[in-house]
Design a protein around this motif. Sequence first.
Motif, PDB file in Angstrom:
ATOM      1  N   LEU A 152      -1.381   7.750   6.213  1.00 13.47           N
ATOM      2  CA  LEU A 152      -2.672   8.430   6.342  1.00 13.47           C
ATOM      3  C   LEU A 152      -2.465   9.679   7.179  1.00 13.47           C
ATOM      4  O   LEU A 152      -1.853   9.614   8.257  1.00 13.47           O
ATOM      5  N   ILE A 170       0.858  -1.190   0.000  1.00  7.42           N
ATOM      6  CA  ILE A 170       0.000   0.000   0.000  1.00  7.42           C
ATOM      7  C   ILE A 170       0.894   1.239   0.000  1.00  7.42           C
ATOM      8  O   ILE A 170       1.268   1.751   1.057  1.00  7.42           O
ATOM      9  N   GLN A 208     -10.300   0.554   0.006  1.00  9.14           N
ATOM     10  CA  GLN A 208      -8.977  -0.023  -0.245  1.00  9.14           C
ATOM     11  C   GLN A 208      -8.482  -0.771   0.991  1.00  9.14           C
ATOM     12  O   GLN A 208      -7.897  -1.852   0.893  1.00  9.14           O
ATOM     13  N   ILE A 209      -8.740  -0.206   2.154  1.00 10.45           N
ATOM     14  CA  ILE A 209      -8.363  -0.860   3.410  1.00 10.45           C
ATOM     15  C   ILE A 209      -9.146  -2.157   3.585  1.00 10.45           C
ATOM     16  O   ILE A 209      -8.582  -3.194   3.965  1.00 10.45           O
ATOM     17  N   LEU A 249      -1.548   2.306   9.250  1.00  5.06           N
ATOM     18  CA  LEU A 249      -1.256   3.217   8.140  1.00  5.06           C
ATOM     19  C   LEU A 249      -1.036   4.639   8.649  1.00  5.06           C
ATOM     20  O   LEU A 249      -0.153   5.356   8.175  1.00  5.06           O
ATOM     21  N   SER A 280      -6.038   0.647   9.539  1.00  5.31           N
ATOM     22  CA  SER A 280      -6.082   2.108   9.455  1.00  5.31           C
ATOM     23  C   SER A 280      -5.128   2.738  10.466  1.00  5.31           C
ATOM     24  O   SER A 280      -4.390   3.681  10.158  1.00  5.31           O
ATOM     25  N   TYR A 308       0.009   4.086  -1.488  1.00  7.86           N
ATOM     26  CA  TYR A 308      -0.832   5.287  -1.476  1.00  7.86           C
ATOM     27  C   TYR A 308      -2.258   4.854  -1.149  1.00  7.86           C
ATOM     28  O   TYR A 308      -2.815   3.983  -1.794  1.00  7.86           O
ATOM     29  N   VAL A 309      -2.850   5.475  -0.117  1.00 12.11           N
ATOM     30  CA  VAL A 309      -4.185   5.108   0.354  1.00 12.11           C
ATOM     31  C   VAL A 309      -5.188   6.113  -0.177  1.00 12.11           C
ATOM     32  O   VAL A 309      -5.043   7.323   0.025  1.00 12.11           O
TER      33      VAL A 309
END
Length: 357
Positions: A271, A238, A246-247, A265, A262, A240-241
């Motif tokens: 994030l 990952i 996507q998560i 990230l 989350s 780029y979130v």
Amino acid sequence: MIFNSERLKVARQRRKLSGKALADLAGLTSVTISKAENGHQVDTETVSKLALALAYPIEFFFMDTPEVLDPDTVSFRSLKKMSAAERDASLAAGSIGVALYQWIDDRFHLPEPDLIDLNKERTRPDTAARLLRQHWGLGDRPIGNVIKLLESKGVRVLSLSENTRNVDAYSFWSGDRPYVFLNQEKTAERSIFDCAHELGHLVLHNHAGAKNDKGAEFQADRFASAFLMPEADIKNEISYVISPQQIIRTKSRWKVSAMALSYRLHSLKLLSDWSYRSFCIELGKLGYRGGEPNGIERETSAVLAKVLSALWSKKLTKNDISRELGVPLEEIETLIFGLAGPLQAPSDWPPMSLVTS
């Protein structure tokens, strides 16, 4: 035979009864219960009443003194949320769990503990997680089965069925044996995270529980996050979130909850603060705060499956374990993830042989 007062306490606590409540249920006085728990010998009729009220075999009360867990050395995750009765019931389950594994250790060759003391790294839990991964030769790859991994490294993993979310997991050292207890009321993903969290306590707060360090729970959480989701693997998968979806799509790679991914990230600065808050709100609306829609299969014990399978080959069952330990069958079943024999244990697990027939 000598009546064992500590065993009366264990049975009473497992039933979440106060001394007065047990006295009323057994048709005895509170003074009688108090004396019995303080070492006074009781007559046969009183023992029968106690056994009937507690639904424990009479033999249980005349066995050797069980290991009594010290609350100061046990790492409860939600100590502030649980009642004294919930805490004592969980500690009593721990005593029975230790007795169960002592029974198993007498009959089987189990993996020896292979944990390292990372107490000096407790303020750097990410580093501690990386060091343990290196010690175990895991690299940066996701862990296929966390319970199985811990058991292969000598950790005794047992289940709890406390029917409350206030008691989610706990761990402790008994001599040189590490133990982890997991509540089965939570989702499979959260149970896996709890398992890694307790592993963090075992290596970061060895034999000290979590009470001697105000940051212990935060440290164990950070350890679990880094241990389950290595930075290199996260960034490789990952870079780029863009959305909560996507998560949701990628979380199964690490077998964690959407909220846990989350959090990881965000901690890795993939994030922003604003995106993290926004994602958490959106995930909550989608049902990912209190649950895990379309979740993964729950992990269970590889060791206990293998033990039951080996016992079955000798025509021994859970009832035999229950009888030899002098505890109700339900106590055994709640500790062994509800497993039933005969079972097909994992094919890649080392052969399990009985020490004695």
